[in-house]
Design a protein around this motif. Structure first.
Motif, PDB file in Angstrom:
ATOM      1  N   ALA A 169      11.241   7.291   1.940  1.00 32.48           N
ATOM      2  CA  ALA A 169      12.613   6.968   1.534  1.00 32.48           C
ATOM      3  C   ALA A 169      13.013   5.625   2.150  1.00 32.48           C
ATOM      4  N   SER A 170      14.272   5.240   1.940  1.00 35.45           N
ATOM      5  CA  SER A 170      14.742   3.968   2.484  1.00 35.45           C
ATOM      6  C   SER A 170      16.189   4.080   2.930  1.00 35.45           C
ATOM      7  N   THR A 171      16.608   3.092   3.701  1.00 39.80           N
ATOM      8  CA  THR A 171      18.002   2.957   4.105  1.00 39.80           C
ATOM      9  C   THR A 171      18.319   1.475   4.150  1.00 39.80           C
ATOM     10  N   ASP A 172      19.596   1.135   4.070  1.00 39.64           N
ATOM     11  CA  ASP A 172      20.008  -0.259   4.180  1.00 39.64           C
ATOM     12  C   ASP A 172      20.673  -0.474   5.534  1.00 39.64           C
ATOM     13  N   LEU A 173      20.334  -1.581   6.189  1.00 36.90           N
ATOM     14  CA  LEU A 173      20.926  -1.971   7.460  1.00 36.90           C
ATOM     15  C   LEU A 173      21.661  -3.283   7.274  1.00 36.90           C
ATOM     16  N   GLU A 174      22.862  -3.376   7.832  1.00 38.69           N
ATOM     17  CA  GLU A 174      23.629  -4.615   7.774  1.00 38.69           C
ATOM     18  C   GLU A 174      23.696  -5.252   9.144  1.00 38.69           C
ATOM     19  N   GLY A 208      33.132 -15.356   7.662  1.00 40.85           N
ATOM     20  CA  GLY A 208      33.601 -16.438   8.524  1.00 40.85           C
ATOM     21  C   GLY A 208      32.595 -17.578   8.459  1.00 40.85           C
ATOM     22  N   GLU A 209      32.092 -18.005   9.613  1.00 40.02           N
ATOM     23  CA  GLU A 209      31.077 -19.053   9.640  1.00 40.02           C
ATOM     24  C   GLU A 209      29.662 -18.480   9.584  1.00 40.02           C
ATOM     25  N   ASP A 210      29.550 -17.169   9.650  1.00 42.01           N
ATOM     26  CA  ASP A 210      28.254 -16.498   9.657  1.00 42.01           C
ATOM     27  C   ASP A 210      27.998 -15.838   8.301  1.00 42.01           C
ATOM     28  N   TRP A 211      26.946 -14.996   8.257  1.00 36.01           N
ATOM     29  CA  TRP A 211      26.564 -14.324   7.020  1.00 36.01           C
ATOM     30  C   TRP A 211      26.380 -12.840   7.271  1.00 36.01           C
ATOM     31  N   ARG A 212      27.028 -12.007   6.453  1.00 32.61           N
ATOM     32  CA  ARG A 212      26.807 -10.559   6.493  1.00 32.61           C
ATOM     33  C   ARG A 212      25.639 -10.282   5.557  1.00 32.61           C
ATOM     34  N   MET A 213      24.543  -9.803   6.155  1.00 31.38           N
ATOM     35  CA  MET A 213      23.322  -9.606   5.390  1.00 31.38           C
ATOM     36  C   MET A 213      22.899  -8.150   5.470  1.00 31.38           C
ATOM     37  N   ALA A 214      22.234  -7.694   4.428  1.00 30.31           N
ATOM     38  CA  ALA A 214      21.708  -6.321   4.418  1.00 30.31           C
ATOM     39  C   ALA A 214      20.230  -6.371   4.078  1.00 30.31           C
ATOM     40  N   TRP A 215      19.490  -5.466   4.730  1.00 31.65           N
ATOM     41  CA  TRP A 215      18.056  -5.321   4.489  1.00 31.65           C
ATOM     42  C   TRP A 215      17.766  -3.883   4.131  1.00 31.65           C
ATOM     43  N   ARG A 216      16.885  -3.690   3.177  1.00 31.51           N
ATOM     44  CA  ARG A 216      16.399  -2.350   2.853  1.00 31.51           C
ATOM     45  C   ARG A 216      15.174  -2.101   3.719  1.00 31.51           C
ATOM     46  N   ILE A 217      15.193  -0.969   4.413  1.00 33.20           N
ATOM     47  CA  ILE A 217      14.080  -0.548   5.251  1.00 33.20           C
ATOM     48  C   ILE A 217      13.428   0.635   4.549  1.00 33.20           C
ATOM     49  N   ASP A 218      12.196   0.464   4.091  1.00 28.09           N
ATOM     50  CA  ASP A 218      11.445   1.524   3.415  1.00 28.09           C
ATOM     51  C   ASP A 218      10.485   2.164   4.407  1.00 28.09           C
ATOM     52  N   ASN A 219      10.545   3.481   4.533  1.00 29.83           N
ATOM     53  CA  ASN A 219       9.610   4.241   5.355  1.00 29.83           C
ATOM     54  C   ASN A 219       8.397   4.527   4.472  1.00 29.83           C
ATOM     55  N   ARG A 233       8.564  -1.347   5.102  1.00 29.04           N
ATOM     56  CA  ARG A 233       8.740  -2.576   4.336  1.00 29.04           C
ATOM     57  C   ARG A 233      10.173  -3.020   4.589  1.00 29.04           C
ATOM     58  N   VAL A 234      10.391  -4.327   4.745  1.00 30.15           N
ATOM     59  CA  VAL A 234      11.716  -4.896   5.014  1.00 30.15           C
ATOM     60  C   VAL A 234      12.017  -5.903   3.917  1.00 30.15           C
ATOM     61  N   ARG A 243       0.837  -1.204   0.000  1.00 29.56           N
ATOM     62  CA  ARG A 243       0.000   0.000   0.000  1.00 29.56           C
ATOM     63  C   ARG A 243       0.867   1.247   0.000  1.00 29.56           C
ATOM     64  N   PRO A 244       0.424   2.305  -0.669  1.00 33.73           N
ATOM     65  CA  PRO A 244       1.199   3.542  -0.680  1.00 33.73           C
ATOM     66  C   PRO A 244       1.234   4.194   0.695  1.00 33.73           C
ATOM     67  N   ALA A 245       2.195   5.103   0.892  1.00 33.52           N
ATOM     68  CA  ALA A 245       2.322   5.824   2.152  1.00 33.52           C
ATOM     69  C   ALA A 245       1.024   6.543   2.478  1.00 33.52           C
ATOM     70  N   ASP A 246       0.677   6.573   3.755  1.00 31.60           N
ATOM     71  CA  ASP A 246      -0.571   7.171   4.223  1.00 31.60           C
ATOM     72  C   ASP A 246      -0.245   8.389   5.084  1.00 31.60           C
ATOM     73  N   PRO A 247      -0.573   9.593   4.630  1.00 29.02           N
ATOM     74  CA  PRO A 247      -0.220  10.792   5.399  1.00 29.02           C
ATOM     75  C   PRO A 247      -0.945  10.862   6.738  1.00 29.02           C
ATOM     76  N   GLU A 248      -2.013  10.119   6.909  1.00 27.20           N
ATOM     77  CA  GLU A 248      -2.757  10.130   8.163  1.00 27.20           C
ATOM     78  C   GLU A 248      -2.469   8.889   9.004  1.00 27.20           C
ATOM     79  N   ALA A 249      -1.382   8.189   8.721  1.00 27.86           N
ATOM     80  CA  ALA A 249      -1.057   6.966   9.452  1.00 27.86           C
ATOM     81  C   ALA A 249      -0.969   7.242  10.948  1.00 27.86           C
ATOM     82  N   GLU A 250      -1.468   6.287  11.742  1.00 27.41           N
ATOM     83  CA  GLU A 250      -1.433   6.415  13.189  1.00 27.41           C
ATOM     84  C   GLU A 250      -0.260   5.672  13.793  1.00 27.41           C
ATOM     85  N   GLU A 251       0.458   4.937  12.983  1.00 28.09           N
ATOM     86  CA  GLU A 251       1.633   4.212  13.447  1.00 28.09           C
ATOM     87  C   GLU A 251       2.613   4.118  12.288  1.00 28.09           C
TER      88      GLU A 251
END
Length: 149
Positions: free
Chosen positions: A73-78, A28-39, A18-19, A6-14
């Motif tokens: 907008a969005s940002t990436d988190l690792e 190493g034995e783990d995984w470096r992962m990145a997620w895009r966080i969309d506001n 999107r992730v 759904r598109p952004a809602d200017p009257e959103a209450e919370e």
């Protein structure tokens, strides 16, 4: 149309986000992962921390330094995530949990994911559902507690 589409809602209450997983590389034995966080709202949000608490898809609490996401907008988190699986294996109900400040209120974002493993053992985390809770909502007797959380 799903909530995430759904598109952004200017009257959103919370806050609404999107992730989406955007990358994954061996660390190493783990995984470096990145997620895009969309506001998905028309108000700026500030990401304060992130963690992945599942026993089979785990990363401890990581406090974030002034990560702001402008409206629509969005940002990436690792994060480096400890997880192992064989080709085709599925781990359900993993979570990305983040605390955000939105419109001067603290919120907890819970993104429920299903992780599928590729032949090389790499995880692919698909977001199934994103929910939000106001921090301190379960303790209405102490409104100051929520502002200190």
């Amino acid at each position: 149309m799903s909530d995430a589409e759904r598109p952004a809602d200017p009257e959103a209450e919370e806050p609404r986000i999107r992730v989406t997983q955007v990358s994954c590389a061996r660390c190493g034995e783990d995984w470096r992962m990145a997620w895009r966080i969309d506001n998905l709202t028309t108000s700026e949000m500030r990401l304060l921390d992130v963690r992945f608490p599942h026993g089979r898809f785990r990363s401890g609490l990581r406090e974030l330094a002034d990560v702001r996401v402008a409206p629509s907008a969005s940002t990436d988190l690792e994060a480096v995530v400890a997880c192992r699986g064989s080709d085709g294996e599925v781990v359900e109900n993993t979570f990305l949990i983040s605390t955000v400040e939105w419109r001067k209120v603290l919120w907890r974002i819970l993104a429920r994911m299903t992780v599928r493993f590729a032949p090389d053992g790499s995880p692919d985390a698909a977001t199934e559902l994103v929910t939000v809770q106001r921090v301190g909502f379960s303790d209405p007797g102490d409104p100051e507690k929520a502002s200190r959380a």
